[in-house]
Design a protein around this motif. Structure first.
Motif, PDB file in Angstrom:
ATOM      1  N   PHE A 152       1.326  -0.956  -0.734  1.00 53.61           N
ATOM      2  CA  PHE A 152       0.086  -0.055   0.125  1.00 53.61           C
ATOM      3  C   PHE A 152       1.275   1.572  -0.207  1.00 53.61           C
ATOM      4  N   VAL A 153       0.663   2.181  -0.493  1.00 55.16           N
ATOM      5  CA  VAL A 153       1.447   3.482  -0.952  1.00 55.16           C
ATOM      6  C   VAL A 153       0.593   5.124  -0.022  1.00 55.16           C
ATOM      7  N   ALA A 154      -1.134   4.828  -1.156  1.00 57.67           N
ATOM      8  CA  ALA A 154      -1.997   5.701  -0.321  1.00 57.67           C
ATOM      9  C   ALA A 154      -3.766   5.558  -1.276  1.00 57.67           C
ATOM     10  N   GLY A 155      -3.890   6.331  -0.496  1.00 56.26           N
ATOM     11  CA  GLY A 155      -5.723   6.282  -0.145  1.00 56.26           C
ATOM     12  C   GLY A 155      -6.167   7.157   0.375  1.00 56.26           C
ATOM     13  N   ILE A 156      -7.552   7.406  -0.628  1.00 56.86           N
ATOM     14  CA  ILE A 156      -8.490   8.979  -1.044  1.00 56.86           C
ATOM     15  C   ILE A 156      -9.541   7.782  -0.334  1.00 56.86           C
ATOM     16  N   SER A 157     -10.518   9.198   0.101  1.00 62.07           N
ATOM     17  CA  SER A 157     -11.935   8.569   0.421  1.00 62.07           C
ATOM     18  C   SER A 157     -13.252   9.286  -0.933  1.00 62.07           C
ATOM     19  N   TRP A 158     -13.883   8.822  -1.009  1.00 61.98           N
ATOM     20  CA  TRP A 158     -14.404   9.203  -2.543  1.00 61.98           C
ATOM     21  C   TRP A 158     -14.812  10.500  -2.192  1.00 61.98           C
ATOM     22  N   SER A 159     -14.884  11.279  -1.241  1.00 60.61           N
ATOM     23  CA  SER A 159     -14.498  12.858  -0.741  1.00 60.61           C
ATOM     24  C   SER A 159     -13.585  13.758  -1.291  1.00 60.61           C
ATOM     25  N   GLY A 160     -12.492  12.431  -1.192  1.00 62.86           N
ATOM     26  CA  GLY A 160     -11.179  13.516  -0.900  1.00 62.86           C
ATOM     27  C   GLY A 160     -11.214  14.301   0.683  1.00 62.86           C
ATOM     28  N   GLY A 161     -11.847  14.087   1.637  1.00 58.70           N
ATOM     29  CA  GLY A 161     -11.889  14.892   2.587  1.00 58.70           C
ATOM     30  C   GLY A 161     -11.217  13.360   3.505  1.00 58.70           C
ATOM     31  N   SER A 162     -10.401  12.223   3.547  1.00 60.16           N
ATOM     32  CA  SER A 162      -9.595  11.738   4.281  1.00 60.16           C
ATOM     33  C   SER A 162      -9.005  11.256   3.269  1.00 60.16           C
ATOM     34  N   THR A 163      -7.101  11.224   3.808  1.00 58.31           N
ATOM     35  CA  THR A 163      -6.477  10.557   2.831  1.00 58.31           C
ATOM     36  C   THR A 163      -5.511   9.639   4.107  1.00 58.31           C
ATOM     37  N   VAL A 164      -4.459   8.773   3.693  1.00 55.76           N
ATOM     38  CA  VAL A 164      -3.375   7.277   4.265  1.00 55.76           C
ATOM     39  C   VAL A 164      -2.507   7.490   3.463  1.00 55.76           C
ATOM     40  N   TYR A 165      -1.645   7.766   4.120  1.00 50.92           N
ATOM     41  CA  TYR A 165      -0.326   7.650   3.603  1.00 50.92           C
ATOM     42  C   TYR A 165       0.649   6.010   3.916  1.00 50.92           C
ATOM     43  N   ALA A 166       1.001   5.337   3.397  1.00 49.62           N
ATOM     44  CA  ALA A 166       2.321   4.393   4.265  1.00 49.62           C
ATOM     45  C   ALA A 166       3.395   5.288   4.601  1.00 49.62           C
ATOM     46  N   ASP A 167       4.106   5.006   5.710  1.00 48.26           N
ATOM     47  CA  ASP A 167       4.950   6.126   6.886  1.00 48.26           C
ATOM     48  C   ASP A 167       6.280   5.733   5.747  1.00 48.26           C
ATOM     49  N   SER A 168       6.705   5.095   4.948  1.00 51.64           N
ATOM     50  CA  SER A 168       7.349   5.148   3.901  1.00 51.64           C
ATOM     51  C   SER A 168       7.538   6.619   2.565  1.00 51.64           C
ATOM     52  N   VAL A 169       6.186   6.508   2.828  1.00 50.22           N
ATOM     53  CA  VAL A 169       6.016   7.893   1.383  1.00 50.22           C
ATOM     54  C   VAL A 169       5.569   9.673   1.936  1.00 50.22           C
ATOM     55  N   LYS A 170       4.893   8.918   3.299  1.00 51.25           N
ATOM     56  CA  LYS A 170       3.986  10.182   4.073  1.00 51.25           C
ATOM     57  C   LYS A 170       5.490  11.789   3.676  1.00 51.25           C
ATOM     58  N   GLY A 171       4.813  12.648   3.555  1.00 49.29           N
ATOM     59  CA  GLY A 171       5.569  13.775   3.128  1.00 49.29           C
ATOM     60  C   GLY A 171       6.554  14.423   2.221  1.00 49.29           C
ATOM     61  N   ARG A 172       6.401  13.004   1.324  1.00 50.05           N
ATOM     62  CA  ARG A 172       6.640  13.024  -0.309  1.00 50.05           C
ATOM     63  C   ARG A 172       5.571  13.304  -1.130  1.00 50.05           C
ATOM     64  N   PHE A 173       4.767  11.827  -0.750  1.00 53.83           N
ATOM     65  CA  PHE A 173       3.657  11.713  -1.810  1.00 53.83           C
ATOM     66  C   PHE A 173       2.483  12.169  -1.640  1.00 53.83           C
ATOM     67  N   THR A 174       1.685  12.772  -2.307  1.00 56.54           N
ATOM     68  CA  THR A 174       0.463  13.320  -2.150  1.00 56.54           C
ATOM     69  C   THR A 174      -0.954  12.913  -3.318  1.00 56.54           C
ATOM     70  N   ILE A 175      -1.814  12.004  -2.872  1.00 54.42           N
ATOM     71  CA  ILE A 175      -2.659  11.545  -3.417  1.00 54.42           C
ATOM     72  C   ILE A 175      -4.152  13.120  -3.355  1.00 54.42           C
ATOM     73  N   SER A 176      -4.350  12.632  -4.940  1.00 55.78           N
ATOM     74  CA  SER A 176      -5.509  13.750  -4.802  1.00 55.78           C
ATOM     75  C   SER A 176      -6.502  12.573  -6.198  1.00 55.78           C
ATOM     76  N   ARG A 177      -7.721  13.773  -5.621  1.00 54.56           N
ATOM     77  CA  ARG A 177      -8.587  13.123  -6.893  1.00 54.56           C
ATOM     78  C   ARG A 177      -9.748  14.219  -7.514  1.00 54.56           C
ATOM     79  N   ASP A 178     -10.140  14.656  -9.345  1.00 56.98           N
ATOM     80  CA  ASP A 178     -10.724  14.783  -9.531  1.00 56.98           C
ATOM     81  C   ASP A 178     -11.635  13.967  -9.815  1.00 56.98           C
TER      82      ASP A 178
END
Length: 124
Positions: A47-73
């Motif tokens: 797992f790297v990252a995940g985002i809820s349907w609204s984009g209001g909740s995001t989750v990251y693996a510790d190994s990428v936190k602070g470097r990767f950003t997940i978003s959605r349109d």
């Protein structure tokens, strides 16, 4: 049946950036939770990252936190993964996945459909 198509992978030097995209065919894309996973040679998919349907909740693996950003349109049925400060250990095939789960699953079994993957290679 939902189809997912990733793009944006490539070769980059350490410290560089890439932006991955994943386009989904789901008619109700805005109701789905999305995730990014990766698999390096000889290793299990993680797992790297995940985002809820609204984009209001995001989750990251510790190994990428602070470097990767997940978003959605949701208007474009697309989820993104912005990857900055890339390291050679980020080299892997990156997959996006989709689920109807209300919260972001970290396990592969929590997702219903997967893309074909896009290769990311970070040189030292």
């Amino acid at each position: 049946q939902v189809q997912l198509v990733e793009s944006g992978g490539g070769l980059v030097q350490a410290g560089g950036s890439l932006r991955l995209s994943c386009a989904a065919s789901a008619r109700t894309f805005s109701r789905y939770t999305m995730g990014w996973f990766r698999q390096a040679p000889g290793k299990e998919r993680e797992f790297v990252a995940g985002i809820s349907w609204s984009g209001g909740s995001t989750v990251y693996a510790d190994s990428v936190k602070g470097r990767f950003t997940i978003s959605r349109d949701n208007a474009k049925n697309t989820v993104f993964l912005q990857m900055n400060s890339l390291k050679p250990k980020d080299t892997a095939v990156y997959y996006c996945a989709i689920t109807r789960a209300m919260i972001v699953p970290r396990g592969q079994q929590g997702y219903d459909y997967w893309g074909q993957g896009t290769q990311v290679t970070v040189s030292s």
